[in-house]
Design a protein around this motif. Structure first.
Motif, PDB file in Angstrom:
ATOM      1  N   GLY A  77      -6.283  25.266  39.480  1.00 43.03           N
ATOM      2  CA  GLY A  77      -7.747  25.386  39.917  1.00 43.03           C
ATOM      3  C   GLY A  77      -8.273  26.732  39.410  1.00 43.03           C
ATOM      4  O   GLY A  77      -7.765  27.354  38.539  1.00 43.03           O
ATOM      5  N   SER A  78      -9.354  27.025  39.811  1.00 42.78           N
ATOM      6  CA  SER A  78     -10.189  28.294  39.439  1.00 42.78           C
ATOM      7  C   SER A  78     -10.340  29.118  40.775  1.00 42.78           C
ATOM      8  O   SER A  78     -10.549  28.706  41.881  1.00 42.78           O
ATOM      9  CB  SER A  78     -11.226  27.980  38.767  1.00 42.78           C
ATOM     10  OG  SER A  78     -12.194  27.543  39.541  1.00 42.78           O
ATOM     11  N   ARG A  89     -16.466  21.938  45.613  1.00 48.85           N
ATOM     12  CA  ARG A  89     -15.061  21.724  45.024  1.00 48.85           C
ATOM     13  C   ARG A  89     -15.125  20.614  43.917  1.00 48.85           C
ATOM     14  O   ARG A  89     -15.685  19.530  44.255  1.00 48.85           O
ATOM     15  CB  ARG A  89     -14.136  21.749  46.067  1.00 48.85           C
ATOM     16  CG  ARG A  89     -13.732  22.764  46.819  1.00 48.85           C
ATOM     17  CD  ARG A  89     -12.628  22.551  47.956  1.00 48.85           C
ATOM     18  NE  ARG A  89     -12.170  23.495  48.842  1.00 48.85           N
ATOM     19  CZ  ARG A  89     -13.122  23.969  50.012  1.00 48.85           C
ATOM     20  NH1 ARG A  89     -13.894  22.921  50.406  1.00 48.85           N
ATOM     21  NH2 ARG A  89     -12.674  24.963  50.788  1.00 48.85           N
ATOM     22  N   TYR A  90     -14.746  21.062  42.945  1.00 45.50           N
ATOM     23  CA  TYR A  90     -14.624  19.716  41.841  1.00 45.50           C
ATOM     24  C   TYR A  90     -13.260  19.752  41.106  1.00 45.50           C
ATOM     25  O   TYR A  90     -12.429  20.589  41.082  1.00 45.50           O
ATOM     26  CB  TYR A  90     -15.752  20.286  40.797  1.00 45.50           C
ATOM     27  CG  TYR A  90     -15.427  21.437  39.875  1.00 45.50           C
ATOM     28  CD1 TYR A  90     -14.845  21.544  38.646  1.00 45.50           C
ATOM     29  CD2 TYR A  90     -16.115  22.495  40.577  1.00 45.50           C
ATOM     30  CE1 TYR A  90     -14.626  22.609  37.992  1.00 45.50           C
ATOM     31  CE2 TYR A  90     -15.894  23.780  39.688  1.00 45.50           C
ATOM     32  CZ  TYR A  90     -15.066  23.655  38.565  1.00 45.50           C
ATOM     33  OH  TYR A  90     -15.107  24.904  37.758  1.00 45.50           O
ATOM     34  N   ARG A  91     -13.137  18.476  40.805  1.00 42.82           N
ATOM     35  CA  ARG A  91     -11.756  18.196  39.818  1.00 42.82           C
ATOM     36  C   ARG A  91     -12.262  18.008  38.438  1.00 42.82           C
ATOM     37  O   ARG A  91     -13.330  17.661  38.120  1.00 42.82           O
ATOM     38  CB  ARG A  91     -11.069  17.101  40.404  1.00 42.82           C
ATOM     39  CG  ARG A  91     -10.291  17.295  41.680  1.00 42.82           C
ATOM     40  CD  ARG A  91      -9.480  16.177  42.061  1.00 42.82           C
ATOM     41  NE  ARG A  91     -10.163  15.013  41.838  1.00 42.82           N
ATOM     42  CZ  ARG A  91     -10.712  14.602  43.351  1.00 42.82           C
ATOM     43  NH1 ARG A  91      -9.915  14.940  44.484  1.00 42.82           N
ATOM     44  NH2 ARG A  91     -11.435  13.451  43.483  1.00 42.82           N
ATOM     45  N   ALA A 104      -8.121  22.954  28.170  1.00 48.56           N
ATOM     46  CA  ALA A 104      -9.443  23.589  27.170  1.00 48.56           C
ATOM     47  C   ALA A 104     -10.805  23.103  28.033  1.00 48.56           C
ATOM     48  O   ALA A 104     -11.534  23.857  28.153  1.00 48.56           O
ATOM     49  CB  ALA A 104      -9.235  23.240  25.851  1.00 48.56           C
ATOM     50  N   PHE A 105     -10.717  21.843  28.165  1.00 49.62           N
ATOM     51  CA  PHE A 105     -11.890  21.276  28.847  1.00 49.62           C
ATOM     52  C   PHE A 105     -12.395  21.575  30.207  1.00 49.62           C
ATOM     53  O   PHE A 105     -13.405  22.149  30.464  1.00 49.62           O
ATOM     54  CB  PHE A 105     -11.836  19.550  28.612  1.00 49.62           C
ATOM     55  CG  PHE A 105     -13.149  19.082  29.284  1.00 49.62           C
ATOM     56  CD1 PHE A 105     -14.345  19.112  28.733  1.00 49.62           C
ATOM     57  CD2 PHE A 105     -13.143  18.375  30.581  1.00 49.62           C
ATOM     58  CE1 PHE A 105     -15.667  18.560  29.234  1.00 49.62           C
ATOM     59  CE2 PHE A 105     -14.250  17.610  31.191  1.00 49.62           C
ATOM     60  CZ  PHE A 105     -15.394  17.834  30.462  1.00 49.62           C
ATOM     61  N   ALA A 106     -11.217  21.761  30.824  1.00 48.03           N
ATOM     62  CA  ALA A 106     -11.339  22.484  32.085  1.00 48.03           C
ATOM     63  C   ALA A 106     -11.941  23.911  32.305  1.00 48.03           C
ATOM     64  O   ALA A 106     -12.562  24.260  32.870  1.00 48.03           O
ATOM     65  CB  ALA A 106      -9.861  22.344  32.862  1.00 48.03           C
ATOM     66  N   ALA A 131      -7.149  21.357  42.026  1.00 46.08           N
ATOM     67  CA  ALA A 131      -6.051  20.557  41.624  1.00 46.08           C
ATOM     68  C   ALA A 131      -6.327  19.253  41.771  1.00 46.08           C
ATOM     69  O   ALA A 131      -7.197  18.670  42.687  1.00 46.08           O
ATOM     70  CB  ALA A 131      -4.761  20.834  41.809  1.00 46.08           C
ATOM     71  N   GLY A 132      -5.745  18.328  41.018  1.00 49.95           N
ATOM     72  CA  GLY A 132      -6.223  16.916  41.049  1.00 49.95           C
ATOM     73  C   GLY A 132      -5.987  16.063  42.428  1.00 49.95           C
ATOM     74  O   GLY A 132      -6.370  15.292  42.779  1.00 49.95           O
TER      75      GLY A 132
END
Length: 251
Positions: A77-78, A89-91, A104-106, A131-132
């Motif tokens: 996560g970030s 919150r986003y995945r 890299a996309f994340a 996280a997913g």
């Protein structure tokens, strides 16, 4: 006999090397810091976007037209970005079999949404990637043109496989646009990438489409820049010089 033995050994070695070559990508590791993605400026004129290089964090080969329809959920996560307001919150998920690096996309998504020129500049919301397996308010998907069109159509949006879209809880980024932007955008690829993330996530935050405020002025991030700038200059950010930058709402 000696020559025959050497030939047999050579064939055995070749089979061993081929069998040791992995056919499935390894486990996705947690993303690195936001510094993995260099944030663009405010959209000054530049060369017509070129396909990304390895330094963009994506492979430079052409995207596949039809992917697996399955998504790799990015691990890790970030940190929370923003100074106040509710936490969104986003995945992040990347379609499997596309040759794209999920980590890299994340990192690109994280860097865009945590940038002080992005939506957190309002001081009224915060963002964090999870996280997913964790609960999230929305998911950012990177999908092939075929899969993105199918996903968008499920919500009544028909993109002709060309544009990205947003459905409730789903931000769907078209892989073709991610890799090549659009003709005549006249800004680096990084600017378009930040724009498309901010635009679609803006819809998730309740923002509507806006119009170009005048020739030569920055395009509002909620302008449909993918369809053309209509005289405006490419711009990736909803906040410029600390102020919300917007155009008239499009009916």
């Amino acid at each position: 006999m000696a020559l025959a033995a050497l030939l047999v050994a050579g064939v055995a070695t070749l089979v061993l090397v081929r069998s040791a070559t992995p056919t499935v990508p390894g486990t996705v590791a947690p993303t690195g810091g936001a510094g993995a993605y260099s944030g663009p400026g405010t959209g000054a004129h530049g060369p017509v976007p070129e396909p990304p290089s390895e330094t963009d964090g994506q492979r430079s080969d052409a995207p596949v037209e039809r992917g697996s329809g399955r998504f790799v959920a990015v691990a890790g996560g970030s940190p929370v970005a923003g100074t106040g307001g509710p936490l969104h919150r986003y995945r992040v998920g990347v379609e499997a079999g596309t040759g794209q690096d999920p980590t890299a996309f994340a990192a690109a998504v994280d860097a865009t949404l945590s940038d002080p020129r992005s939506w957190i500049a309002s001081g009224e919301l915060r963002v964090q990637r999870v996280a997913g397996a964790e609960a999230a308010d929305f998911t950012v998907y990177l999908a092939t043109s075929f899969t993105s069109e199918r996903m968008c159509a499920e919500g009544g949006l028909h993109t002709a496989g060309y544009t990205s879209c947003r459905l409730p809880g789903k931000v769907i980024i078209n892989l073709d646009r991610w890799l090549t932007a659009v003709p005549d955008y006249a800004a680096p690829l990084a600017v378009y990438r930040a724009y498309v993330i901010n635009h679609e996530v803006g819809h998730e935050f309740g923002e509507l489409h806006e119009a170009c405020p005048g020739p030569g002025r920055p395009a509002p991030v909620m302008q449909q820049q993918t369809y053309g700038l209509t005289g405006c200059v490419a711009n990736a950010w909803p906040y410029l010089d600390g102020r919300r930058y917007a155009g008239d709402l499009v009916p």
